[in-house]
Design an enzyme around this catalytic site. Structure first.
Site, short mmCIF file in Angstrom:
data_model
loop_
_atom_site.label_atom_id
_atom_site.label_comp_id
_atom_site.label_asym_id
_atom_site.label_seq_id
_atom_site.Cartn_x
_atom_site.Cartn_y
_atom_site.Cartn_z
N HIS A 1 0.87 -1.18 0.00
CA HIS A 1 0.00 0.00 0.00
C HIS A 1 0.91 1.24 0.00
CE1 HIS A 1 -3.77 -1.89 2.11
NE2 HIS A 1 -4.06 -1.63 0.85
N CYS B 1 -2.22 2.74 9.12
CA CYS B 1 -3.23 1.77 8.70
C CYS B 1 -4.41 1.74 9.66
CB CYS B 1 -2.63 0.36 8.66
SG CYS B 1 -1.28 0.15 7.51
N1 ARG Z 1 -3.89 -7.25 6.52
C1 ARG Z 1 -4.26 -6.02 5.87
C2 ARG Z 1 -4.19 -6.22 4.36
O1 ARG Z 1 -3.28 -6.84 3.90
C3 ARG Z 1 -3.37 -4.91 6.32
C4 ARG Z 1 -3.77 -3.58 5.81
C5 ARG Z 1 -2.86 -2.49 6.25
N2 ARG Z 1 -3.38 -1.23 5.94
C6 ARG Z 1 -2.72 -0.22 5.35
N3 ARG Z 1 -3.29 0.93 5.26
N4 ARG Z 1 -1.55 -0.41 4.79
O2 ARG Z 1 -5.02 -5.75 3.63
#
Ligand code: ARG
Length: 281
Positions: A180, A274
């Protein structure tokens, strides 16, 4: 504000000024690592929900102590990643866009966050292409930086530009650990960012260097502690406690770093940012 305005204006180091923010967070009441959809997740790792809740509460209290508002979103059983509220959507310019998740395991979160938006008085808007909210869409100085490569489709960037009326800069991510945008780039104030160059294509790096000549480049040790997954109010930067090198860089640049231990939530591949959906005015 246009892209060139953002590049032209930069904040003098002596004048880091905080502004009061509005966040939404979802308690990790149902947190688990039951599936692996990013390289940080290992389903054989035990998760301590009580510890996750304690760490998450410390983060929430840190925001409250700084004078920010924190709304709570009701967690839903069976949606273990819902604690990563940043992914629920994007609220900017009075427009609320709901996430369309890449993985079916997270699908159910969209309606939960849409309900919350509705309760806040917004009309939730949808994209045809995949978008993972503020995980990949970061507002800075009146424009949006938008990541693609792992989760959010480039096609959603155009839809989001249309829906919000904001200029969108597309950035290409290349390293699955930094899946991300908010794992590889931090917005510190309206003109200042920090980022981990190896997470981006050559072309995207060049674009960032041009747009943000004062950008802080973060090293591997901090990036691998998810050190860039921060929340800044323009002065105070709440960041993962393990990112000590980045904390020092922030201090040198006139920011006030505040380390928080979110090691339990790192098991899901997320940290401070996150867990925090910012409601932009
Ligand atoms: N386990 C989640 C996923 O892989 C983690 C998300 C983390 N969020 C972020 N904004 N990077 O989607």
């Amino acid at each position: 504000m246009t892209i060139s305005d953002v590049a032209a204006a930069s904040t003098p180091i002596s004048q880091r000024i905080p502004s009061t923010r509005h966040y939404a967070m979802t308690p990790p009441a149902h947190f688990a690592v039951e599936y692996a959809i990013n390289p940080w997740m290992d389903t054989s790792t035990a998760v301590d929900v009580e510890r996750a809740l304690r760490q998450w509460n410390t983060l929430r209290q840190t925001y409250l102590d700084l004078g920010h508002t924190v709304d709570l979103v009701e967690p839903v059983a069976g949606l273990p990643d819902m604690v990563y509220a940043a992914n629920g959507g994007l609220i900017v310019n009075g427009v609320a866009i709901v996430a369309r998740f890449k993985f079916p395991q997270r699908d159910g979160e969209s309606s939960a966050y849409a309900e919350w938006m509705t309760a806040m008085g917004h009309t939730p808007r949808y994209t045809k292409h995949l978008n993972e909210g503020q995980g990949d869409l970061l507002a800075v100085g009146g424009i949006l930086l938008a990541g693609t490569g792992f989760r959010t489709d480039e096609g959603a960037h155009a839809e989001i530009a249309q829906l919000t009326g904001l200029q969108v800069v597309t950035l290409h991510l290349v390293d699955p650990r930094f899946y991300h945008l908010d794992t590889a780039l931090a917005v510190l104030d309206g003109t200042t960012i920090a980022y981990y160059p190896p997470a981006f294509t050559e072309a995207s790096r060049a674009q960032l260097a041009q747009l943000f000549p004062d950008a802080i480049e973060v090293g591997s040790a901090d990036a691998y502690a998810l050190g860039l997954n921060v929340v800044s109010d323009g002065k105070h930067v709440v960041l993962p406690a393990a990112a000590t090198g980045f904390a020092e860089q922030l201090r040198q640049a006139g920011f006030d770093p505040i380390g928080v231990d979110l090691s339990e939530l790192l098991k899901g591949g997320g940290s401070v940012k996150c867990c925090t959906l910012e409601v932009h005015p």
